[in-house]
Design an enzyme around this catalytic site. Structure first.
Site, PDB file in Angstrom:
ATOM      1  N   LYS A 161       0.844  -1.215   0.000  1.00  0.00           N
ATOM      2  CA  LYS A 161       0.000   0.000   0.000  1.00  0.00           C
ATOM      3  C   LYS A 161       0.873   1.257   0.000  1.00  0.00           C
ATOM      4  O   LYS A 161       0.676   2.205   0.775  1.00  0.00           O
ATOM      5  CB  LYS A 161      -0.992  -0.021   1.177  1.00  0.00           C
ATOM      6  CG  LYS A 161      -2.384   0.396   0.716  1.00  0.00           C
ATOM      7  CD  LYS A 161      -3.469   0.063   1.709  1.00  0.00           C
ATOM      8  CE  LYS A 161      -4.726   0.869   1.444  1.00  0.00           C
ATOM      9  NZ  LYS A 161      -5.291   0.738   0.098  1.00  0.00           N
TER      10      LYS A 161
HETATM   11  C1  LIG Z   1      -5.032  -2.303  -4.716  1.00  0.00           C
HETATM   12  C2  LIG Z   1      -5.997  -2.666  -3.644  1.00  0.00           C
HETATM   13  N1  LIG Z   1      -6.391  -3.947  -3.522  1.00  0.00           N
HETATM   14  C3  LIG Z   1      -7.254  -4.336  -2.573  1.00  0.00           C
HETATM   15  C4  LIG Z   1      -7.802  -3.420  -1.682  1.00  0.00           C
HETATM   16  C5  LIG Z   1      -8.760  -3.906  -0.635  1.00  0.00           C
HETATM   17  O1  LIG Z   1      -8.130  -4.015   0.618  1.00  0.00           O
HETATM   18  P1  LIG Z   1      -8.924  -3.776   1.956  1.00  0.00           P
HETATM   19  O2  LIG Z   1     -10.049  -4.732   1.962  1.00  0.00           O
HETATM   20  O3  LIG Z   1      -7.947  -4.026   3.038  1.00  0.00           O
HETATM   21  O4  LIG Z   1      -9.402  -2.376   1.902  1.00  0.00           O
HETATM   22  C6  LIG Z   1      -7.436  -2.067  -1.772  1.00  0.00           C
HETATM   23  C7  LIG Z   1      -7.986  -1.068  -0.878  1.00  0.00           C
HETATM   24  O5  LIG Z   1      -7.612  -0.862   0.211  1.00  0.00           O
HETATM   25  C8  LIG Z   1      -6.492  -1.688  -2.757  1.00  0.00           C
HETATM   26  O6  LIG Z   1      -6.077  -0.422  -2.867  1.00  0.00           O
END
Ligand SMILES: Cc1ncc(COP(=O)(O)O)c(C=O)c1O
Length: 328
Positions: free
Chosen positions: A160
């Site tokens: 992230k």
């Molecule tokens: C690239 C990406 N994949 C998946 C997710 C989903 O993750 P989460 O369920 O922890 O928000 C996110 C968003 O946070 C994201 O930016």
């Protein structure tokens, strides 16, 4: 949702609660130039029945954030419990009575030219009113992107990391310009990874399948919640494996998961209907279960929630919720 944030919102910046208009960083800040920040996205959902705002899985989000910050040698000096307490206070100070998106961001804050990483770190936590990120009630049309997902040995997707979201922005923008609601990215091996901002699940031949965490995906917390709901409530053990692009065209159900999107059904991919083009029953159930769980309606999942206005602590310690329902 796309409107500019209210400058009078209270944010947590450099250890203090201040108005958003006062929380400013310099133009030479390292992270602005080189993408050297790590962010999180956390939901707080307003439940009108119980008149409570619930912060969803803050401990898991802050644990992931601190671990990911380590990838970039960013130090967040507080434990997840304290970060959660700050977030609860932030939500209270803003007096929110609506659905919220919380954005913690830690970054390299030195103001100088030069890409080298040093040890000057800062972080803030902002929270803004935020409704549905993608209007997914009737199902989405997703398109496979011409852009490939960032590789773990380039910029780890699990991290992230701010700079990696240029990849998501390119893919998402391309998808929308081409008339789709969201992009699906493949990795360099040609396997399906995830959406630009969300994880992906497919139902095929009675099995719930999602790409494994080594396929260049974010290790989503909603992904984890949905796997637990699928197992406990619907009896599906999720299979984590490679997914071919063409499986998207022949699967029975498809949906995205994420903090911003929740559980979002996909009913068309690359101009092809998913099965008969209607939202599938498993997707519909998981969407509803996730909705109920994150609004405090399901006692078994109160462990995920921290109430903002009731006495602090996990919601499970409080009196039963008026809308409490049991699921088979
Ligand atoms: C690239 C990406 N994949 C998946 C997710 C989903 O993750 P989460 O369920 O922890 O928000 C996110 C968003 O946070 C994201 O930016």
């Amino acid at each position: 949702m796309k409107a500019e944030a209210d400058p009078n919102l209270i944010v947590y910046f450099n250890g203090q609660y201040v108005a958003l208009r006062e929380a400013r960083i310099g133009i030479l800040t390292h992270a602005l130039h080189y993408g050297t920040g790590v962010f999180e996205g956390i939901r707080a959902y307003w439940d009108e029945t119980g008149r409570e705002l619930y912060l969803v899985r803050p401990i898991e989000h802050y644990q992931r954030w601190r671990q990911n910050c380590g990838i970039l040698h960013i130090d967040v000096p507080l434990p997840p419990e304290e970060l959660s307490a700050i977030t609860l206070e932030l939500l209270r100070r803003n007096g929110f009575h609506t659905d919220i998106y919380v954005r913690p961001l830690a970054y390299k804050c030195a103001e100088r030219i030069g890409v080298a990483i040093d040890n000057q770190d800062a972080f803030f936590i902002a929270a803004v009113p935020y409704g549905e990120y993608l209007p997914s009630e009737n199902g989405l049309h997703a398109g496979v992107s011409a852009w490939r997902r960032v590789e773990d040995n380039a910029i780890p997707a699990r991290g992230k990391i701010c700079g990696a979201y240029a990849n998501s922005a390119l893919a998402g923008d391309e998808a929308r310009r081409n008339g789709f609601d969201e992009a699906i990215l493949l990795n360099e091996a040609g396997h399906v990874t995830e959406g630009a901002t969300c994880n992906l699940f497919m139902l095929r031949k009675g099995r719930l399948i999602t790409p494994s965490v080594t396929e260049n995906v974010l290790e989503g917390i909603t992904r984890d919640s949905v796997m637990e709901l699928a197992r406990r409530e619907l009896g599906f053990e999720t299979v984590e494996r490679e997914i071919d692009r063409s499986e998207l065209y022949v699967c029975d159900e498809l949906f995205f998961t994420g903090t911003a999107v929740g559980v979002a059904p996909v009913v068309r991919v690359d101009h092809r209907p998913v099965a008969n083009g209607a939202i599938g029953p498993i997707t519909r159930s998981l969407r509803q279960l996730h909705f109920q769980a994150t609004r405090g309606h399901l006692p078994a999942y109160r462990k995920w929630l921290m109430p903002v206005y009731a006495a602090s602590g996990p919601a499970g310690r409080n009196a039963p919720h008026p809308a409490e329902t049991s699921v088979a």
